[in-house]
Design an enzyme around this catalytic site. Structure first.
Site, mmCIF file in Angstrom:
data_model
loop_
_atom_site.group_PDB
_atom_site.id
_atom_site.type_symbol
_atom_site.label_atom_id
_atom_site.label_comp_id
_atom_site.label_asym_id
_atom_site.label_seq_id
_atom_site.Cartn_x
_atom_site.Cartn_y
_atom_site.Cartn_z
ATOM 1 N N LYS A 1 82.950 138.946 46.097
ATOM 2 C CA LYS A 1 82.279 138.368 47.265
ATOM 3 C C LYS A 1 83.291 137.811 48.259
ATOM 4 O O LYS A 1 83.026 137.797 49.456
ATOM 5 C CB LYS A 1 81.297 137.269 46.846
ATOM 6 C CG LYS A 1 80.167 137.785 46.003
ATOM 7 C CD LYS A 1 78.821 137.676 46.667
ATOM 8 C CE LYS A 1 77.912 138.705 46.046
ATOM 9 N NZ LYS A 1 76.505 138.500 46.233
ATOM 10 N N LYS B 1 77.153 148.877 41.989
ATOM 11 C CA LYS B 1 75.881 148.290 41.553
ATOM 12 C C LYS B 1 74.878 148.297 42.708
ATOM 13 O O LYS B 1 75.252 148.015 43.849
ATOM 14 C CB LYS B 1 76.158 146.838 41.129
ATOM 15 C CG LYS B 1 75.004 146.142 40.463
ATOM 16 C CD LYS B 1 75.337 144.671 40.194
ATOM 17 C CE LYS B 1 75.084 143.833 41.426
ATOM 18 N NZ LYS B 1 74.128 142.728 41.275
ATOM 19 N N LYS C 1 71.100 143.815 46.588
ATOM 20 C CA LYS C 1 70.236 143.572 47.740
ATOM 21 C C LYS C 1 71.008 143.272 49.010
ATOM 22 O O LYS C 1 70.503 143.463 50.105
ATOM 23 C CB LYS C 1 69.220 142.465 47.437
ATOM 24 C CG LYS C 1 69.785 141.120 47.050
ATOM 25 C CD LYS C 1 68.648 140.117 46.957
ATOM 26 C CE LYS C 1 68.596 139.370 45.653
ATOM 27 N NZ LYS C 1 69.689 138.411 45.459
HETATM 28 P P1 ATP Z 1 73.486 139.960 45.922
HETATM 29 O O1 ATP Z 1 73.644 141.320 46.536
HETATM 30 O O2 ATP Z 1 73.058 138.913 46.911
HETATM 31 O O3 ATP Z 1 74.651 139.549 45.096
HETATM 32 P P2 ATP Z 1 71.959 141.110 43.819
HETATM 33 O O4 ATP Z 1 71.149 142.231 44.363
HETATM 34 O O5 ATP Z 1 73.187 141.451 43.065
HETATM 35 O O6 ATP Z 1 72.273 140.068 44.962
HETATM 36 P P3 ATP Z 1 71.157 138.877 42.274
HETATM 37 O O7 ATP Z 1 70.321 137.874 42.954
HETATM 38 O O8 ATP Z 1 72.620 138.598 42.170
HETATM 39 O O9 ATP Z 1 70.967 140.289 42.938
HETATM 40 O O10 ATP Z 1 70.631 139.205 40.825
HETATM 41 C C1 ATP Z 1 69.389 138.852 40.339
HETATM 42 C C2 ATP Z 1 69.262 139.258 38.894
HETATM 43 O O11 ATP Z 1 69.121 140.661 38.810
HETATM 44 C C3 ATP Z 1 70.468 138.927 38.027
HETATM 45 O O12 ATP Z 1 70.026 138.646 36.725
HETATM 46 C C4 ATP Z 1 71.278 140.183 38.058
HETATM 47 O O13 ATP Z 1 72.087 140.328 36.930
HETATM 48 C C5 ATP Z 1 70.189 141.230 38.082
HETATM 49 N N1 ATP Z 1 70.621 142.415 38.824
HETATM 50 C C6 ATP Z 1 70.966 142.464 40.119
HETATM 51 N N2 ATP Z 1 71.301 143.712 40.488
HETATM 52 C C7 ATP Z 1 71.173 144.472 39.370
HETATM 53 C C8 ATP Z 1 71.377 145.843 39.093
HETATM 54 N N3 ATP Z 1 71.800 146.680 40.028
HETATM 55 N N4 ATP Z 1 71.137 146.284 37.846
HETATM 56 C C9 ATP Z 1 70.704 145.438 36.883
HETATM 57 N N5 ATP Z 1 70.508 144.135 37.083
HETATM 58 C C10 ATP Z 1 70.730 143.638 38.301
#
Ligand code: ATP
Ligand code: LTN
Length: 333
Positions: free
Chosen positions: A117, A199, A202
């Protein structure tokens, strides 16, 4: 907290920093739903985490409410679980400060999410972004959680939380329950449809499927999903990351095993496979989207849930903070 005869406890949360994705559903929320009967669960909308990168205030407020509607639409029962907004319970900030004084700079420097990040937001590397895992440890330890259902990317943070708790308990006695991460076998790391080496996330909408996407959007995204120049629908993470990711998604969406899915598409090529994965996801998300759209209109209902959630969460959290303050030598008010 009474440790006798209570159900084991779960805490987890998602940041309202963007709309919920298929990744967060498969990696986290699906397990929250599966575990809600067996455990005492607290599911949080972690808005204080979201501001570690800059947010548009109106969007943050809207998404926090939408996220609550989506939690419920995914199958979380507000009667069974405590659902609340992190900033409504001041104990999160209070314990976070204390725990920060028991966390090493070096430990935080090793967090891979911070490294990523801070590259993505090179012009705004705040101390909040750096100490984010301390706030996450406070979230978990406040409620004496036994289990933390998250995707694979959060494992390192839960392990740091355990280290902090163990260190604190080592000095002051048995104050915190040591939490375990709970990571799904399938869907722990859903990859981007556009760049399957990354990954699905969002904050990187490219290649991302959102829970609220229309069937047409989902269909289009899967048709365009990046694969490879072969034709075989085979699971091979190294050499076929795109196809392997689609197989994982298909398998998680339908309940079929990877082997069953491979057999189903044997000899059929990507032209059949990709739309079929899209259709499976459309059917998985359809009832969630429809229910969330209905719930989001009922602001009073949502407010009732988060207000009650905050009250119940605060009661538990307050007890932990008092205990911690006493242990470390703060004068009782
Ligand atoms: P950001 O992009 O703002 O970092 P994010 O999309 O990675 O957000 P988080 O809010 O960080 O989402 O994650 C929410 C939950 O969903 C956490 O438990 C995280 O481990 C899980 N998660 C997020 N993205 C994935 C993914 N691509 N596959 C599996 N689990 C995920
Ligand atoms: N860091 C997590 C969100 C999060 C969390 C938590 C998850 C904040 N506090 C406590 C589990 C338990 C993320 O997904 N980015």
């Amino acid at each position: 907290m009474e440790h006798t005869e209570r159900k084991k406890r779960i805490f987890s949360g998602i940041q309202p920093s963007g709309d919920l994705t298929l990744g967060s559903y498969m990696g986290a929320i699906k397990n929250w739903v599966a575990l809600q009967d067996e455990y005492d669960c607290l599911y949080c909308i972690v808005d204080m985490h979201a501001i570690t990168v800059r947010q548009v205030p109106a969007d943050l407020r809207r998404r926090s409410l939408e996220q609550l509607a989506q939690y419920i639409a995914c199958g979380l029962d507000p009667q069974k679980n405590i659902m609340f907004i992190q900033s409504h319970v001041p104990a999160h900030a209070e314990l976070s400060w204390v725990l920060g004084c028991y966390t090493q700079f070096g430990e935080l420097s090793r967090m891979t999410q911070f490294k990523q990040k801070s590259q993505q937001h090179a012009d705004n590397i705040t101390s909040g972004l750096f100490t984010y895992p301390v706030l996450m440890a406070a979230d978990i330890l406040l409620y004496q959680a036994d289990l933390v259902p998250v995707g694979a990317d959060q494992k390192q943070h839960v392990e740091l939380c355990r280290d902090i708790a163990q260190r604190f308990n080592g000095i002051y006695g048995d104050v915190f329950t040591l939490p375990e991460p709970f990571i799904p076998k399938l869907g722990a790391r859903v990859m981007s449809l556009a760049a399957p080496e990354n990954k699905m996330s969002k904050s990187d909408p490219d290649g991302c499927v959102f829970l609220m996407d229309s069937p047409d959007d989902i269909r289009r995204k899967f048709k365009r999903a990046v694969t490879d120049c072969e034709t075989a629908v085979k699971f091979d993470k190294e050499n076929k990351p795109g196809v392997s990711n689609l197989l994982t998604i298909y398998s998680a969406a339908t309940g079929k095993t990877i082997e069953e899915a491979e057999a189903e598409f044997a000899g059929q090529g990507y032209g059949v496979f990709k739309p079929a994965v899209g259709d499976a996801v459309i059917e998985l998300l359809r009832p969630i989207r429809e229910e969330a759209e209905r719930l989001i209109k009922d602001k009073a209902y949502l407010q009732g849930i988060y207000a009650e959630g905050a009250e119940r969460a605060a009661a538990v959290a307050h007890r932990t903070v008092r205990k911690v303050y006493k242990k470390i030598g703060f004068v009782e008010r």
